[in-house]
Design a protein around this motif. Structure first.
Motif: not given
Length: 225
Positions: A2-9, A32-35, A56-60
């Motif tokens: 499984k391939r996971v993208l974690l977007v978390e600051d 570590d940021n939304g962009e 930061p930069r773009m919210d979830g």
């Protein structure tokens, strides 16, 4: 794998998740940021996206909304400290498939991820479903009305697929809830939010409404003809 993208600051949470899921045999990409998260999600293929709300930069919420508007239907599980009823419903309205409040149990997180990925991949045949103006390609998990592609996430896709398979008969709320969440059904507002999302895609751009509510029972699909 499984391939996971974690977007978390929060680096501490990110490190904890990396350790846990790499031990579980998953491959993780990180932003570590939304962009940056949006860029990675649009340029790569993932089984699921774990998305923090406050970034930061773009919210979830904005990132999730932009993903859905672009036709990306990768499952999104939101991780956030904002756990009020309105926060949860707002997440679903912006295209999230599930929502887990911090602090969370890692085993519960993995179980919810697995359920979303299983639903997304779907054990479906490489064939099309059709009812009236609606066509579903079960191989690609794409749905159309009058040849217009509908921007559905895995949850709204599953609901529409159930409606098309049962049409013109009614699908009960209980059947939909069980298909989506098995024994862990959330409150009625969550299902209502997903139905609202589906209506926005299926009916709002068109003159005739296909998705009908049967009061106190469930929903059914009209042919539009």
């Amino acid at each position: 794998m499984k391939r996971v993208l974690l977007v978390e600051d929060n680096r501490e949470i990110a490190g904890m998740l990396f350790d846990y899921f790499e031990c579980a045999g998953m491959e993780l990409d990180y932003a570590d940021n939304g962009e940056l998260g949006l860029k990675l999600a649009q340029e790569n293929t993932f089984d699921i996206i774990l998305l923090d709300l406050m970034l930061p930069r773009m919210d979830g919420l904005t990132m999730c909304n932009m993903l859905r508007d672009s036709g990306n239907n990768t499952p999104v599980l939101m991780l956030t400290a904002l756990d009020s009823r309105e926060d949860m419903l707002k997440g679903f309205r912006h295209g999230a498939d599930d929502y887990l409040a911090k602090p969370f149990d890692l085993d519960i997180l993995e179980a919810r991820m697995t359920a979303l990925i299983r639903r997304y991949r779907g054990a479906v045949a490489a064939s099309k479903l059709e009812y009236g103006e609606v066509t579903i390609d079960q191989k690609t998990h794409k749905a159309y009305r009058q040849d217009k592609l509908l921007a559905l996430n895995p949850t709204t896709y599953t609901i529409l697929e159930m409606l098309v398979k049962s049409a013109p008969n009614v699908v009960t709320r209980e059947d939909i809830a069980f298909r989506l969440w098995q024994e862990n059904e959330p409150n009625n507002d969550v299902l209502r939010s997903h139905i609202y999302q589906l209506r926005n895609q299926l009916d709002r751009p068109f003159e005739k409404q296909l998705l009908k509510t049967i009061t106190k029972v469930g929903f059914r699909l009209e042919s539009g003809e």
